[in-house]
Design a protein around this motif. Structure first.
Motif, short mmCIF file in Angstrom:
data_model
loop_
_atom_site.label_atom_id
_atom_site.label_comp_id
_atom_site.label_asym_id
_atom_site.label_seq_id
_atom_site.Cartn_x
_atom_site.Cartn_y
_atom_site.Cartn_z
N ALA A 184 15.12 -16.00 3.86
CA ALA A 184 15.73 -16.84 2.75
C ALA A 184 14.46 -17.84 2.60
O ALA A 184 14.11 -18.21 1.54
CB ALA A 184 17.03 -17.55 2.98
N ASN A 185 14.05 -18.23 3.39
CA ASN A 185 13.09 -19.27 3.49
C ASN A 185 11.42 -18.68 3.37
O ASN A 185 10.35 -19.54 3.34
CB ASN A 185 12.99 -20.17 4.46
CG ASN A 185 14.24 -21.16 4.33
OD1 ASN A 185 14.56 -21.81 3.23
ND2 ASN A 185 15.30 -20.74 5.13
N GLY A 186 11.09 -17.27 3.54
CA GLY A 186 9.77 -17.07 3.71
C GLY A 186 9.68 -15.69 2.85
O GLY A 186 8.69 -14.86 3.40
N PHE A 232 12.35 -9.59 9.09
CA PHE A 232 12.55 -10.96 9.50
C PHE A 232 13.53 -11.13 10.72
O PHE A 232 14.30 -10.55 10.91
CB PHE A 232 13.22 -11.88 8.12
CG PHE A 232 12.18 -11.78 7.18
CD1 PHE A 232 11.17 -12.92 7.07
CD2 PHE A 232 12.34 -11.12 6.14
CE1 PHE A 232 10.33 -13.00 5.96
CE2 PHE A 232 11.34 -10.99 5.15
CZ PHE A 232 10.50 -12.05 4.93
N GLY A 233 13.26 -12.22 11.31
CA GLY A 233 14.30 -12.59 12.68
C GLY A 233 15.48 -12.73 12.39
O GLY A 233 16.81 -12.36 13.27
N ASN A 234 15.88 -13.35 11.27
CA ASN A 234 17.32 -13.49 11.15
C ASN A 234 17.25 -13.89 9.25
O ASN A 234 16.28 -14.10 8.55
CB ASN A 234 18.08 -14.91 11.53
CG ASN A 234 17.14 -16.04 11.52
OD1 ASN A 234 16.74 -16.53 10.48
ND2 ASN A 234 16.85 -16.44 12.89
N ASP A 238 18.83 -11.97 14.88
CA ASP A 238 19.71 -11.04 13.96
C ASP A 238 18.88 -10.54 12.81
O ASP A 238 18.88 -11.12 11.80
CB ASP A 238 20.89 -12.07 13.43
CG ASP A 238 21.95 -11.08 12.68
OD1 ASP A 238 22.05 -9.93 12.82
OD2 ASP A 238 22.62 -11.90 12.02
N PRO A 239 18.15 -9.41 13.18
CA PRO A 239 17.00 -8.94 12.19
C PRO A 239 17.64 -8.60 10.82
O PRO A 239 18.44 -7.88 10.64
CB PRO A 239 16.55 -7.97 13.04
CG PRO A 239 17.36 -7.43 13.73
CD PRO A 239 18.24 -8.55 14.29
N VAL A 240 16.68 -9.07 9.95
CA VAL A 240 17.08 -8.53 8.40
C VAL A 240 15.53 -7.89 8.15
O VAL A 240 14.57 -8.61 8.33
CB VAL A 240 17.18 -9.64 7.58
CG1 VAL A 240 17.58 -9.21 6.17
CG2 VAL A 240 18.65 -10.49 8.05
N ALA A 286 20.37 -4.95 6.98
CA ALA A 286 20.80 -5.57 8.43
C ALA A 286 20.09 -4.62 9.47
O ALA A 286 20.22 -3.58 9.37
CB ALA A 286 22.20 -5.67 8.64
N GLY A 287 19.32 -5.18 10.36
CA GLY A 287 18.71 -4.35 11.56
C GLY A 287 17.36 -4.44 11.21
O GLY A 287 16.72 -4.62 10.20
N GLU A 288 16.75 -3.65 12.41
CA GLU A 288 15.30 -3.60 12.63
C GLU A 288 14.67 -2.42 11.78
O GLU A 288 13.48 -2.18 11.41
CB GLU A 288 14.72 -3.55 13.93
CG GLU A 288 14.98 -4.88 14.67
CD GLU A 288 14.41 -4.60 16.03
OE1 GLU A 288 13.14 -4.66 16.46
OE2 GLU A 288 15.25 -4.73 16.96
N ASP A 289 15.59 -1.44 11.72
CA ASP A 289 15.08 -0.14 11.11
C ASP A 289 15.87 0.02 9.86
O ASP A 289 16.89 0.18 9.88
CB ASP A 289 15.43 1.04 12.14
CG ASP A 289 14.80 2.33 11.69
OD1 ASP A 289 14.45 2.33 10.56
OD2 ASP A 289 15.25 3.44 12.46
N PRO A 290 15.23 0.05 8.51
CA PRO A 290 15.88 0.33 7.35
C PRO A 290 16.66 1.71 7.20
O PRO A 290 17.57 1.63 6.37
CB PRO A 290 14.89 0.15 6.18
CG PRO A 290 13.49 0.20 7.03
CD PRO A 290 13.81 0.03 8.54
N ALA A 291 15.94 2.71 7.79
CA ALA A 291 16.53 4.02 7.94
C ALA A 291 17.96 3.96 8.69
O ALA A 291 18.89 4.73 8.28
CB ALA A 291 15.71 5.02 8.62
#
Length: 148
Positions: A139-141, A132-134, A111-113, A52-57
């Motif tokens: 889930a679809n891309g 991804f934007g949300n 709601d970035p993932v 969850a979020g833009e930064d995996p760290a």
């Protein structure tokens, strides 16, 4: 008296090792593979995650799986055969996989993932991240590689 017993025990052990070495019992290789041998398969093992979020760290890891593709597909991924086939078809081009998109309608909320892939693919180090934007766009891309 204990000192003498310890000394005799050490001397006996040394004598036994010497006897084994001279009789050919110890070769000095300790079961190591001969130098220069290569595996039949280049290693292909990845840790895939959804954060969850833009930064995996900095974000919260929502899910993570392992994926191994050589010599046979496996790991904790729910469909390792499809994921490995997709990676092989694209030459591990993860940008191609995550850019597939779909015709599914998704809201435009931010709601970035972030998906990540870390490990080794066909003997080469691989580190990949895509946001991804949300969850709907994820889930679809994301193809079968990041569908878990």
């Amino acid at each position: 008296m204990r000192f003498i017993a310890r000394s005799l025990g050490a001397v006996a052990a040394a004598a036994a090792l010497t006897a084994l070495a001279t009789a050919g019992g110890l070769t000095g290789t300790a079961g190591a593979a001969p130098a220069g041998t290569a595996s039949l398969y280049s290693p292909s093992a990845l840790v895939l995650s959804v954060t969850a979020g833009e930064d995996p760290a900095e974000g919260t890891v929502l899910r993570a799986v392992t994926l191994s593709c050589a010599p046979t597909p496996g790991g904790t991924h729910p469909d390792p055969q499809a994921a490995c086939a997709e990676l092989l078809a694209t030459g591990a081009g993860l940008d191609t996989i995550t850019a597939q998109g779909s015709e599914a309608p998704c809201t435009r909320e931010w709601d970035p993932v972030t998906v990540t892939a870390d490990g080794v693919w066909q003997g080469r180090r691989l580190a990949y991240s895509h946001t991804f934007g949300n969850r709907c766009t994820h889930a679809n891309g994301s193809g079968s590689v990041f569908s878990f």
